[in-house]
Design a protein around this motif. Structure first.
Motif, PDB file in Angstrom:
ATOM      1  N   UNK A 105       0.801  -1.232   0.000  1.00 14.49           N
ATOM      2  CA  UNK A 105       0.000   0.000   0.000  1.00 14.49           C
ATOM      3  C   UNK A 105       0.830   1.277   0.000  1.00 14.49           C
ATOM      4  N   UNK A 106       2.028   1.199  -0.501  1.00 14.73           N
ATOM      5  CA  UNK A 106       2.835   2.392  -0.744  1.00 14.73           C
ATOM      6  C   UNK A 106       3.353   2.344  -2.178  1.00 14.73           C
ATOM      7  N   UNK A 107       3.437   3.510  -2.806  1.00 13.76           N
ATOM      8  CA  UNK A 107       3.917   3.588  -4.167  1.00 13.76           C
ATOM      9  C   UNK A 107       5.386   3.947  -4.214  1.00 13.76           C
ATOM     10  N   UNK A 108       6.050   3.537  -5.296  1.00 13.39           N
ATOM     11  CA  UNK A 108       7.474   3.833  -5.501  1.00 13.39           C
ATOM     12  C   UNK A 108       7.671   4.282  -6.949  1.00 13.39           C
ATOM     13  N   UNK A 109       8.413   5.373  -7.115  1.00 10.56           N
ATOM     14  CA  UNK A 109       8.676   5.934  -8.436  1.00 10.56           C
ATOM     15  C   UNK A 109      10.157   6.262  -8.534  1.00 10.56           C
ATOM     16  N   UNK A 110      10.769   5.939  -9.676  1.00  5.19           N
ATOM     17  CA  UNK A 110      12.180   6.260  -9.850  1.00  5.19           C
ATOM     18  C   UNK A 110      12.619   6.237 -11.291  1.00  5.19           C
ATOM     19  N   UNK A 111      13.845   6.598 -11.522  1.00  5.44           N
ATOM     20  CA  UNK A 111      14.515   6.706 -12.818  1.00  5.44           C
ATOM     21  C   UNK A 111      13.797   7.729 -13.705  1.00  5.44           C
ATOM     22  N   UNK A 112      14.028   7.688 -15.024  1.00  4.48           N
ATOM     23  CA  UNK A 112      13.401   8.619 -15.937  1.00  4.48           C
ATOM     24  C   UNK A 112      14.347   9.694 -16.433  1.00  4.48           C
ATOM     25  N   UNK A 113      13.741  10.763 -16.984  1.00  2.18           N
ATOM     26  CA  UNK A 113      14.510  11.824 -17.622  1.00  2.18           C
ATOM     27  C   UNK A 113      13.938  13.183 -17.254  1.00  2.18           C
ATOM     28  N   UNK A 114      14.766  14.049 -16.655  1.00  2.00           N
ATOM     29  CA  UNK A 114      14.340  15.405 -16.303  1.00  2.00           C
ATOM     30  C   UNK A 114      15.194  16.458 -17.012  1.00  2.00           C
ATOM     31  N   UNK A 115      15.778  16.094 -18.121  1.00  2.00           N
ATOM     32  CA  UNK A 115      16.815  16.878 -18.782  1.00  2.00           C
ATOM     33  C   UNK A 115      18.139  16.146 -18.676  1.00  2.00           C
ATOM     34  N   UNK A 116      18.198  15.228 -17.712  1.00  2.00           N
ATOM     35  CA  UNK A 116      19.301  14.288 -17.512  1.00  2.00           C
ATOM     36  C   UNK A 116      18.701  12.934 -17.132  1.00  2.00           C
ATOM     37  N   UNK A 117      19.420  11.872 -17.386  1.00  2.00           N
ATOM     38  CA  UNK A 117      18.978  10.555 -16.943  1.00  2.00           C
ATOM     39  C   UNK A 117      19.011  10.496 -15.416  1.00  2.00           C
ATOM     40  N   UNK A 118      18.060   9.744 -14.823  1.00  2.00           N
ATOM     41  CA  UNK A 118      17.908   9.714 -13.369  1.00  2.00           C
ATOM     42  C   UNK A 118      18.005   8.281 -12.835  1.00  2.00           C
ATOM     43  N   UNK A 119      18.376   8.161 -11.549  1.00  2.00           N
ATOM     44  CA  UNK A 119      18.386   6.863 -10.874  1.00  2.00           C
ATOM     45  C   UNK A 119      17.850   6.975  -9.438  1.00  2.00           C
ATOM     46  N   UNK A 120      17.241   8.115  -9.089  1.00  2.00           N
ATOM     47  CA  UNK A 120      16.707   8.273  -7.738  1.00  2.00           C
ATOM     48  C   UNK A 120      15.435   7.453  -7.561  1.00  2.00           C
ATOM     49  N   UNK A 121      15.026   7.258  -6.309  1.00  2.00           N
ATOM     50  CA  UNK A 121      13.929   6.351  -5.982  1.00  2.00           C
ATOM     51  C   UNK A 121      13.143   6.952  -4.818  1.00  2.00           C
ATOM     52  N   UNK A 122      11.826   7.079  -4.996  1.00  2.00           N
ATOM     53  CA  UNK A 122      10.975   7.779  -4.037  1.00  2.00           C
ATOM     54  C   UNK A 122       9.791   6.911  -3.628  1.00  2.00           C
TER      55      UNK A 122
END
Length: 336
Positions: free
Chosen positions: A154-171
Motif C-alpha cells: 500500500x505504498x507507491x514507488x517511483x524512480x529513474x526517468x529523464x528530467x533533462x538528464x537521466x535519473x536513478x533516484x527512488x521515491x
C-alpha cells in the motif's frame, strides 16, 4: 551368392528399424510448450502509445498516452469477466504521455510525464467507488518523464526517468499521509524507459537505456531494510550456464502472476515480440513460448497488467503506427 544376398537384405531391415526407433525416441523427447496468447476486446479509446495502467481489485484502468500528435487525458476501465471496456472520468491534469501509474490502498495514482512542452511532476488519485480524481502532493523528485513505478504494501514507488538528464533516484509515496520520501538509489546506472514490478514484497527494477546503451543489471529492493540487491545480469554467462543476452531493452511492459514476474515486448534496435518469465527463488529467466511469442504485432510503449491468473498487454507503438488491440496471456496453458 544367395546367402550373401539374404544377409544384405537383413542388414537393410535392421538399419531401417533402428532409424524408426531413433525418430520415435526424438518425438517422445519433444518439450511441452506453455503460454497461450488470446485476443481480447480492443481498447475502446483511440489507438495510442505511452499510456499508463493500474489495477484495483478485478478491474484494470488504462488512459493518457499519445497518437504521435494528440496527447490524451481519457481513462477507461476494463472488466476481464465480461471482456468489456467502459469510459470513466477524464484525468484532470494536463494531457500527457510517458507518465507513471500505480495502485495502493484501493486507489489509483497517476503522475509525472510529458505534455509536449513541459516535463511534469504533478500527481493525482483516482477513487473507483466515486469515479473521481483528486490532486495530491507533487512528486518528491524533479519533474520528469519515462520513469517507472510499482507498489508494495500500500505504498507507491517511483524512480529513474529523464528530467533533462537521466535519473536513478527512488521515491516512496505514502497515501495515508500524502507525502513523498526519498529512498536509497540502486547501484546501477541512470536510465530511461526502465521496467519494474513487485514480487513477494520486494520491488524489482531492470531494463531501460542509458545514453543509448541497454542496461543488463537487475535489482530488487526490500522496503523493510531499504537495501538493494543485485541479481544475475542479463548477459551470456558460461560459468552459470545461462544466456539472458536477448532480454535487455527499453520501454518494455511487465506484470506479475502468482510468484512469477513477466516482462515482454519493448525495443532493442527494433520492436520486440518476446515474453520472459522470472523465478525469484531460482533467480532465473525463461522465454515464454518461444515458438509463437506474443501473438500481436511486435511493439514498444505498451501497457501491461495482471488480473488473477492472466496477464494482459495492449496498445503501443510499432514503427509509426499506434495500436489499440489487447491480448491475454495464460502462462500455464499448453500450446496446441
Amino acid at each position: 551368392m544367395q546367402t550373401k544376398r539374404y544377409s544384405s537384405l537383413l542388414w537393410l531391415v535392421v538399419v531401417g528399424l533402428l532409424s524408426l526407433t531413433s525418430c520415435s525416441d526424438d518425438s517422445d523427447d519433444t518439450a511441452t510448450i506453455y503460454g497461450v496468447w488470446t485476443s481480447r476486446s480492443q481498447f475502446e479509446g483511440l489507438a495510442r502509445s505511452s499510456a499508463v495502467s493500474f489495477t484495483i481489485g478485478d478491474r484494470a484502468y488504462v488512459g493518457l498516452g499519445t497518437d504521435g500528435t494528440v496527447r490524451f487525458k481519457d481513462f477507461w476501465e476494463y472488466n476481464p469477466n465480461t471482456n468489456t471496456w467502459i469510459q470513466k472520468a477524464d484525468f484532470p491534469g494536463a494531457a500527457r504521455y510517458m507518465a507513471v501509474g500505480f495502485s495502493a490502498n484501493g486507489k489509483g495514482y497517476v503522475g509525472t510525464g510529458y505534455d509536449g512542452v513541459n516535463r511534469l511532476g504533478d500527481f493525482y488519485e483516482y477513487d473507483p467507488t466515486t469515479d473521481k480524481w483528486t490532486q495530491k502532493a507533487d512528486f518528491g523528485g524533479s519533474a520528469r518523464y519515462g520513469a517507472t513505478a510499482l507498489s508494495i504494501n500500500d505504498k507507491g514507488y517511483v524512480g529513474t526517468g529523464y528530467d533533462g538528464n537521466y535519473k536513478k533516484d527512488f521515491w516512496q509515496y505514502d497515501p495515508a499521509t500524502d507525502t513523498w520520501t526519498q529512498k536509497p538509489s540502486f547501484g546501477g546506472n541512470k536510465r530511461l524507459g526502465a521496467t519494474s514490478f513487485a514480487l513477494n514484497n520486494q520491488g524489482y527494477l531492470l531494463l531501460g537505456s542509458d545514453n543509448g546503451v541497454y542496461q543488463t543489471d537487475v535489482w530488487s529492493y526490500d522496503p523493510a531494510s531499504e537495501v538493494w540487491t543485485e541479481h544475475n545480469k542479463l548477459v551470456l554467462n558460461t560459468d552459470l550456464d545461462y544466456d539472458y543476452s536477448a532480454i535487455p531493452r527499453d520501454n518494455a511492459t511487465s506484470f506479475v502472476i502468482g510468484d512469477r514476474g513477466f516482462i515482454a515486448l519493448g525495443n532493442s534496435s527494433g520492436v520486440r515480440a518476446d515474453c520472459w518469465e522470472y523465478s525469484p527463488s531460482a533467480d532465473a529467466w525463461a522465454q515464454k513460448n518461444p515458438l509463437s511469442n506474443f501473438s500481436g504485432a511486435a511493439r514498444s510503449q505498451a501497457v501491461g497488467f495482471a488480473i488473477g491468473n492472466y496477464g494482459y498487454i495492449g496498445t503501443g507503438l510499432t514503427g509509426s503506427l499506434r495500436l489499440d488491440d489487447f491480448w491475454q496471456l495464460a502462462p500455464d496453458e499448453e500450446e496446441n
